[in-house]
Structure formats: C-alpha cells, structure tokens
Design an enzyme around this catalytic site. Structure first.
Site, PDB file in Angstrom:
ATOM      1  N   GLY A 149      30.542   5.579 -43.285  1.00 49.18           N
ATOM      2  CA  GLY A 149      29.094   5.508 -43.464  1.00 49.18           C
ATOM      3  C   GLY A 149      28.394   6.835 -43.690  1.00 49.18           C
ATOM      4  O   GLY A 149      27.191   6.855 -43.964  1.00 49.18           O
ATOM      5  N   ASP A 150      29.101   7.978 -43.574  1.00 43.76           N
ATOM      6  CA  ASP A 150      28.416   9.264 -43.738  1.00 43.76           C
ATOM      7  C   ASP A 150      29.403  10.352 -44.171  1.00 43.76           C
ATOM      8  O   ASP A 150      29.445  11.432 -43.587  1.00 43.76           O
ATOM      9  CB  ASP A 150      27.727   9.653 -42.422  1.00 43.76           C
ATOM     10  N   ILE A 151      30.199  10.064 -45.193  1.00 45.50           N
ATOM     11  CA  ILE A 151      31.139  11.069 -45.681  1.00 45.50           C
ATOM     12  C   ILE A 151      30.345  12.152 -46.414  1.00 45.50           C
ATOM     13  O   ILE A 151      29.614  11.876 -47.358  1.00 45.50           O
ATOM     14  CB  ILE A 151      32.191  10.452 -46.632  1.00 45.50           C
TER      15      ILE A 151
ATOM     16  N   ASN B 101      31.119  16.505 -42.309  1.00 46.21           N
ATOM     17  CA  ASN B 101      31.925  15.591 -41.500  1.00 46.21           C
ATOM     18  C   ASN B 101      33.404  15.620 -41.867  1.00 46.21           C
ATOM     19  O   ASN B 101      34.188  14.830 -41.357  1.00 46.21           O
ATOM     20  CB  ASN B 101      31.392  14.167 -41.610  1.00 46.21           C
TER      21      ASN B 101
END
Length: 146
Positions: free
Chosen positions: A121-123, A127
């Site tokens: 959901g947040d590449i 991260n």
C-alpha cells in the site's frame, strides 16, 4: 530497530546523532498525544499482527511492539544502513543491472506478501531499506489486505 516515519533508529543509537537518511521529523512519529488514542493503539496492534505474519529474507523482520505512556515502538531485526531514497540522493542514478536487481528483490517480497493476502500500500524509496550488502528489506507494510 524502532520504526519512525521514513526511517529506522536502533534503540542503541544516540538519537542526537541521526544517520543522514533519518530526519528529526522521523524521530517523534510514535510519540505524543496521538499515540495515546484508542485508534492509534488498535492500528498499531493490527499492524504488528500483519508484520509478524511476514517471514521473508527481503522483508524487514518484525519482533515486537509496545505502548508505554505516550511512546509507542515497534522492534525489528535487521541491519539497515540506508533507505533507497538516501542511496538515490547520494548516487544520483543506478546502472541498469542494479535497477533490475533492486526491482527483482522488491517484487520477490511483494509476491510473497500478496500470497499471504497482505498488500503493502505504500511502496516508495523511503520504505525500501538496504542492508550492508545493499540488499533490499521492504518495510512499513500497512494493514491493507488483498
């Protein structure tokens, strides 16, 4: 390791001497009034359960979490030396071979997680962490499920 927004700080490191890829804004992410709300505690617990279900060499290994007064922490195993964002800022670009290897390592981690029904959901470069050998450790999985 204690996660902070956009980076990680080892519990043995002096917070006054931050690595170049960790900013002051990262250090206070889990501290303060917000971390005492029931919503935060519930989200942290769900995130910890998701993180605990992931056991893959390209995913940062979750160990434990705790909420004490107005400070919440999550602990991870892994020797992180940089984020992909920091590497990009330091080097400016990567050759094709390195891009392909990094992409394959990220994809390997995501395919494994998706197989368990967990979406990242947040590449983004912040991260994607790098160990001493510059291998990928994907971090910061959200509570999103497939």
């Amino acid at each position: 390791m204690v996660p902070r927004r956009g980076g990680f700080l080892s519990h043995t490191e002096d917070p006054a001497v931050l690595p170049p890829w960790l900013t002051e804004a990262d250090v206070d992410f889990f501290a303060g009034e917000f971390s005492r709300t029931p919503h935060f505690a519930s989200r942290l617990e769900r995130t910890a359960k998701v993180a605990a279900s992931l056991d893959h060499p390209r995913i940062l290994k979750f160990v434990d979490y705790a909420c004490v007064e107005d400070l919440a922490t999550m602990s991870f195993l892994g020797e992180v030396v940089a984020t992909l964002r920091h590497e990009l800022e330091e080097r400016g670009f990567f050759d094709e071979r390195r891009v392909a290897r990094l992409g394959a390592e990220v994809l390997e981690a995501l395919v494994y997680a998706h197989g368990l029904g967990v979406l990242h959901g947040d590449i983004r470069p912040e991260n994607i962490l790098l160990d001493r050998e510059r291998r990928v450790l994907v971090s910061d999985f959200t509570v999103t499920h497939a």
